[in-house]
Motif scaffolding. Structure first.
Motif, PDB file in Angstrom:
ATOM      1  N   TYR A   1      50.487  49.318  16.172  1.00  0.00           N
ATOM      2  CA  TYR A   1      50.786  48.460  17.322  1.00  0.00           C
ATOM      3  C   TYR A   1      51.481  49.250  18.425  1.00  0.00           C
ATOM      4  O   TYR A   1      52.403  50.017  18.157  1.00  0.00           O
ATOM      5  CB  TYR A   1      51.669  47.303  16.856  1.00  0.00           C
TER       6      TYR A   1
ATOM      7  N   ASN B   1      55.764  47.330  27.532  1.00  0.00           N
ATOM      8  CA  ASN B   1      57.184  47.552  27.845  1.00  0.00           C
ATOM      9  C   ASN B   1      57.978  47.993  26.617  1.00  0.00           C
ATOM     10  O   ASN B   1      59.069  47.495  26.349  1.00  0.00           O
ATOM     11  CB  ASN B   1      57.835  46.280  28.411  1.00  0.00           C
ATOM     12  N   HIS B   2      57.376  48.884  25.837  1.00  0.00           N
ATOM     13  CA  HIS B   2      58.089  49.365  24.648  1.00  0.00           C
ATOM     14  C   HIS B   2      59.323  50.141  25.081  1.00  0.00           C
ATOM     15  O   HIS B   2      59.372  50.698  26.182  1.00  0.00           O
ATOM     16  CB  HIS B   2      57.182  50.259  23.803  1.00  0.00           C
ATOM     17  N   ARG B   3      60.320  50.129  24.218  1.00  0.00           N
ATOM     18  CA  ARG B   3      61.527  50.879  24.511  1.00  0.00           C
ATOM     19  C   ARG B   3      61.855  51.737  23.292  1.00  0.00           C
ATOM     20  O   ARG B   3      62.459  51.262  22.327  1.00  0.00           O
ATOM     21  CB  ARG B   3      62.671  49.918  24.810  1.00  0.00           C
TER      22      ARG B   3
ATOM     23  N   ASP C   1      62.628  34.246  16.493  1.00  0.00           N
ATOM     24  CA  ASP C   1      61.456  34.787  17.204  1.00  0.00           C
ATOM     25  C   ASP C   1      61.952  35.854  18.172  1.00  0.00           C
ATOM     26  O   ASP C   1      63.026  35.716  18.748  1.00  0.00           O
ATOM     27  CB  ASP C   1      60.767  33.687  18.015  1.00  0.00           C
ATOM     28  N   PHE C   2      61.152  36.892  18.343  1.00  0.00           N
ATOM     29  CA  PHE C   2      61.547  37.961  19.277  1.00  0.00           C
ATOM     30  C   PHE C   2      60.463  38.181  20.322  1.00  0.00           C
ATOM     31  O   PHE C   2      59.318  37.971  20.055  1.00  0.00           O
ATOM     32  CB  PHE C   2      61.820  39.258  18.521  1.00  0.00           C
TER      33      PHE C   2
ATOM     34  N   PRO D   1      64.613  44.024  23.512  1.00  0.00           N
ATOM     35  CA  PRO D   1      63.165  43.785  23.687  1.00  0.00           C
ATOM     36  C   PRO D   1      62.438  45.115  23.847  1.00  0.00           C
ATOM     37  O   PRO D   1      62.938  46.023  24.501  1.00  0.00           O
ATOM     38  CB  PRO D   1      63.099  42.976  24.984  1.00  0.00           C
ATOM     39  N   GLY D   2      61.275  45.222  23.252  1.00  0.00           N
ATOM     40  CA  GLY D   2      60.505  46.462  23.314  1.00  0.00           C
ATOM     41  C   GLY D   2      60.778  47.357  22.121  1.00  0.00           C
ATOM     42  O   GLY D   2      59.976  48.227  21.805  1.00  0.00           O
ATOM     43  N   ARG D   3      61.915  47.144  21.458  1.00  0.00           N
ATOM     44  CA  ARG D   3      62.224  47.939  20.265  1.00  0.00           C
ATOM     45  C   ARG D   3      62.044  47.094  19.009  1.00  0.00           C
ATOM     46  O   ARG D   3      61.427  47.537  18.042  1.00  0.00           O
ATOM     47  CB  ARG D   3      63.667  48.426  20.364  1.00  0.00           C
TER      48      ARG D   3
ATOM     49  N   ARG E   1      50.692  43.433   7.382  1.00  0.00           N
ATOM     50  CA  ARG E   1      51.073  44.353   8.472  1.00  0.00           C
ATOM     51  C   ARG E   1      50.798  45.814   8.125  1.00  0.00           C
ATOM     52  O   ARG E   1      50.889  46.681   8.987  1.00  0.00           O
ATOM     53  CB  ARG E   1      52.561  44.168   8.799  1.00  0.00           C
TER      54      ARG E   1
ATOM     55  N   GLU F   1      60.229  44.407  18.548  1.00  0.00           N
ATOM     56  CA  GLU F   1      58.838  44.009  18.264  1.00  0.00           C
ATOM     57  C   GLU F   1      58.132  45.087  17.440  1.00  0.00           C
ATOM     58  O   GLU F   1      57.411  44.783  16.497  1.00  0.00           O
ATOM     59  CB  GLU F   1      58.040  43.791  19.560  1.00  0.00           C
ATOM     60  N   LEU F   2      58.377  46.321  17.835  1.00  0.00           N
ATOM     61  CA  LEU F   2      57.715  47.432  17.140  1.00  0.00           C
ATOM     62  C   LEU F   2      58.228  47.551  15.704  1.00  0.00           C
ATOM     63  O   LEU F   2      57.443  47.756  14.777  1.00  0.00           O
ATOM     64  CB  LEU F   2      57.953  48.729  17.924  1.00  0.00           C
ATOM     65  N   LEU F   3      59.545  47.386  15.533  1.00  0.00           N
ATOM     66  CA  LEU F   3      60.119  47.481  14.181  1.00  0.00           C
ATOM     67  C   LEU F   3      59.577  46.360  13.289  1.00  0.00           C
ATOM     68  O   LEU F   3      59.222  46.592  12.141  1.00  0.00           O
ATOM     69  CB  LEU F   3      61.645  47.386  14.251  1.00  0.00           C
ATOM     70  N   LEU F   4      59.487  45.146  13.860  1.00  0.00           N
ATOM     71  CA  LEU F   4      59.020  44.019  13.050  1.00  0.00           C
ATOM     72  C   LEU F   4      57.525  44.082  12.766  1.00  0.00           C
ATOM     73  O   LEU F   4      57.042  43.444  11.832  1.00  0.00           O
ATOM     74  CB  LEU F   4      59.360  42.691  13.738  1.00  0.00           C
ATOM     75  N   SER F   5      56.780  44.824  13.588  1.00  0.00           N
ATOM     76  CA  SER F   5      55.331  44.943  13.344  1.00  0.00           C
ATOM     77  C   SER F   5      55.042  45.902  12.187  1.00  0.00           C
ATOM     78  O   SER F   5      53.917  45.968  11.702  1.00  0.00           O
ATOM     79  CB  SER F   5      54.617  45.430  14.606  1.00  0.00           C
TER      80      SER F   5
ATOM     81  N   LEU G   1      51.353  39.526  14.585  1.00  0.00           N
ATOM     82  CA  LEU G   1      52.191  40.605  14.036  1.00  0.00           C
ATOM     83  C   LEU G   1      53.428  40.066  13.316  1.00  0.00           C
ATOM     84  O   LEU G   1      54.254  40.843  12.837  1.00  0.00           O
ATOM     85  CB  LEU G   1      52.650  41.528  15.171  1.00  0.00           C
TER      86      LEU G   1
ATOM     87  N   VAL H   1      56.002  38.720  14.606  1.00  0.00           N
ATOM     88  CA  VAL H   1      57.240  38.920  15.377  1.00  0.00           C
ATOM     89  C   VAL H   1      57.740  37.550  15.847  1.00  0.00           C
ATOM     90  O   VAL H   1      58.930  37.323  15.979  1.00  0.00           O
ATOM     91  CB  VAL H   1      56.964  39.852  16.585  1.00  0.00           C
ATOM     92  N   VAL H   2      56.795  36.638  16.072  1.00  0.00           N
ATOM     93  CA  VAL H   2      57.099  35.247  16.417  1.00  0.00           C
ATOM     94  C   VAL H   2      56.507  34.364  15.311  1.00  0.00           C
ATOM     95  O   VAL H   2      55.405  34.634  14.834  1.00  0.00           O
ATOM     96  CB  VAL H   2      56.481  34.892  17.798  1.00  0.00           C
TER      97      VAL H   2
END
Lengths: 310, 279
Positions: free
Chosen positions: A90, A94-96, B278-279, B106-108, A85, B110-114, A62, A64-65
């Motif tokens: 996705y 543990n989404h926030r 990296d996140f 974390p958790g926010r 992407r 990752e979704l934005l970057l995807s 994705l 992200v890393v």
């Protein structure tokens, strides 16, 4: 599982990720030369024990890393490109989601970020809320949602822009059994529509029920890959019987792969159906009571444990 | 492609506004601005304007009294500009400091970057959204006070509106530091402390000529100069604001462009680090 790389939904090539601690510069090799391909339209499970490198691998797909070496592509596009992407939906583990949003507001934001115009978002949001069983909850703040409801609205978020590839990290985590069946039903319909589904999960039974292909990662490397039906293929035939005389039991034990006693019954495992039938003849000759004869398969859990334990 | 960029930018700006509202930042600043506008409305009606007008009408010294009222209005404008520039700026920095670490949770993140959004686009939209939140409140306060004074005294001094531009400009410079600190340390506390420290040292560093006379070693004089030229010149821009509001001649624009250059470099660094993380 090898297909032309241009035809792959996901292609991961010699992916390496080395994390360095900030001050001591100590190296941790989280992913160490992982390669696999995911065919379009398939259901794919990425498995592994905690700390195996699964989530880091997904995050590299994705973008992200950033990989230390190697690369990943999504439908032929480098995953670092924006085009790579575009086809992805996705749902992270543990989404926030910001709690100041209502369910519909959150979907509106992520729909916008996926490039959907406002008319399309207005049309899709009620459809998706209905699909995940949250019709009527769109105007309620996410702070009032239960964990299972957050998981469902998270799934709606991932599906909003009609992605060709759905990447789900523990998709049924926190969802009650009825909700799980509901989510599985949604995913099955998506699979029928040709959506590629990529699941990263610890729930082996679910992966076994749902996924066609799996890759098991251990210590940052691919430890096992294959089709679920091949990996969990027949390991023999189980014959259960009662009142087996000692002499016959010793005879059958010599022929069987294994014997287990259970509540006065004996379970014999025979490698072939012919040997199982021969045993049935002997047991009937001694007027023993046959309880059952059925093919026996390995569970994915057994495959997983034996892979991880070497 | 262009329409997708616009839709995504709109979504990110709206998200920043929503978060500012949810964190009560927007409403806090809005409430404070409203209280200030009402305060001046009340003071002028009771004490200042009506009293001054009565004096003008009774004694007939029209010209002198008009000048008095004009001076009073300019003085009040200067005070508000100074208040906005100092206390208002501190509040704005304090209120905005959590918006970048909040984005990186974390958790926010990752979704934005995807999502199909570039990392620079994501951070720049957040930066811009934050500026718009503060600009909206600054404009509301300055225009509100300007209208109150203009309506009551019939003296419309458009120079006061310069306070919007200079305040928002200085905020955007300090916000670049908030963004960099937020990206590197993910700490709202540090993201508040460092810009505030820059504001505090600015009037000290601005005494460059005096300091150079007083400092004994060449080395310390060079350090002072280097700090003064490199860091944002909040104090000098504040003085420029007062000159603009009072219609005094303004000096050179070095404090403005050098501060802008500082912001560009700091924001550029934040963008590069964010793109590589990296996140």
């Amino acid at each position: 599982m090898t297909v032309n790389s241009n035809d792959c939904a996901v292609e991961v090539r010699d992916l390496v990720k080395v994390f360095r601690t900030r001050f001591r510069r100590r190296e941790v090799r989280a992913v160490d030369g992982v390669s696999f391909q995911v065919e379009p339209g398939t259901t794919f499970g990425l498995l592994g024990p905690n700390g195996a490198g699964k989530t880091t691998t997904v995050k590299m797909i994705l973008s992200v890393v950033h990989p230390t070496a190697g690369g990943a592509s999504v439908f032929g596009h480098d995953s670092r490109e924006i085009a790579g992407r575009l086809p992805i939906g996705y749902l992270p583990e543990n989404h926030r989601f910001p709690t100041y949003f209502t369910g519909a507001g959150m979907l509106d934001l992520y729909g916008g970020l996926s490039g959907m115009d406002s008319r399309e978002r207005r049309r899709r949001i009620p459809e998706l809320l209905d699909l995940v069983g949250l019709a009527g909850w769109g105007d309620v703040r996410l702070g009032k949602y239960s964990k299972g409801m957050l998981q469902r609205v998270g799934l709606a978020q991932a599906l909003l822009h009609q992605p060709k590839l759905l990447v789900l990290d523990e998709p049924t985590d926190g969802v009650d059994p009825v909700g799980r069946v509901h989510i599985r039903g949604i995913l099955q319909r998506l699979e029928e529509q040709g959506v590629t589904i990529f699941i990263n999960s610890h729930m082996l039974m679910e992966v076994e029920m749902f996924c066609r292909d799996v890759v098991i990662i251990h210590h940052g490397k691919v430890a096992l890959r294959g089709k679920v039906k091949d990996l969990t293929g027949s390991k023999g035939f189980k014959l259960s019987a009662q009142a087996v005389p000692d002499r016959l039991r010793d005879d059958l034990q010599a022929r069987a792969a294994s014997v287990a006693a259970r509540n006065g019954s004996l379970d014999f495992l025979f490698p072939t159906i012919e040997e199982a039938n021969a045993a049935v003849d002997l047991l009937r000759g001694e007027k023993c009571l046959i309880e059952g004869l059925a093919p026996s398969t390995s569970t994915l859990e057994e495959v997983f444990v034996s892979t991880v334990n070497g | 492609m262009a329409s997708r960029l616009l839709i995504q930018t709109g979504a990110l700006l709206l998200d920043t506004f929503r978060e500012a509202m949810a964190r009560k930042i927007f409403w806090g600043l809005f409430g404070l601005s409203t209280a200030l506008i009402l305060f001046f409305l009340l003071i002028m009606r009771i004490d200042v304007v009506e009293g001054a007008t009565a004096t003008v009408t009774l004694l007939g010294f029209e010209r002198t009294r008009e000048t008095d009222v004009t001076r009073l209005v300019r003085g009040a404008h200067s005070s508000i500009a100074t208040f906005l520039y100092s206390v208002g700026m501190f509040l704005a920095v304090f209120a905005s400091a959590g918006l970048i670490p909040g984005l990186l949770e974390p958790g926010r993140i990752e979704l934005l970057l995807s999502k199909p959004v570039g990392r620079m686009h994501l951070l720049l939209s957040r930066y811009l959204g934050n500026i718009l939140v503060v600009a909206a409140n600054t404009t509301y306060l300055v225009v509100g006070v300007w209208v109150v004074f203009g309506w009551k005294t019939e003296i419309w001094s458009p120079q006061f509106l310069w306070a919007i531009a200079t305040t928002v400009f200085l905020f955007s410079v300090l916000l670049s530091v908030v963004v960099l600190v937020g990206v590197v340390f993910e700490s709202a506390a540090l993201a508040t402390m460092i810009p505030v420290a820059l504001m505090i040292v600015s009037p000290i560093l601005a005494q460059e000529k005096t300091a150079i006379r007083l400092l004994s070693s060449e080395w310390s004089r060079q350090v002072w100069k280097w700090l003064y030229y490199c860091l944002p010149k909040a104090f000098d821009i504040g003085r420029l604001t007062l000159d603009l509001v009072r219609q005094n001649p303004t000096g050179d624009l070095f404090p403005v462009w050098s501060s802008a250059l500082f912001a560009v470099i700091v924001l550029g660094l934040a963008l590069v680090l964010f793109a590589r993380r990296d996140f």
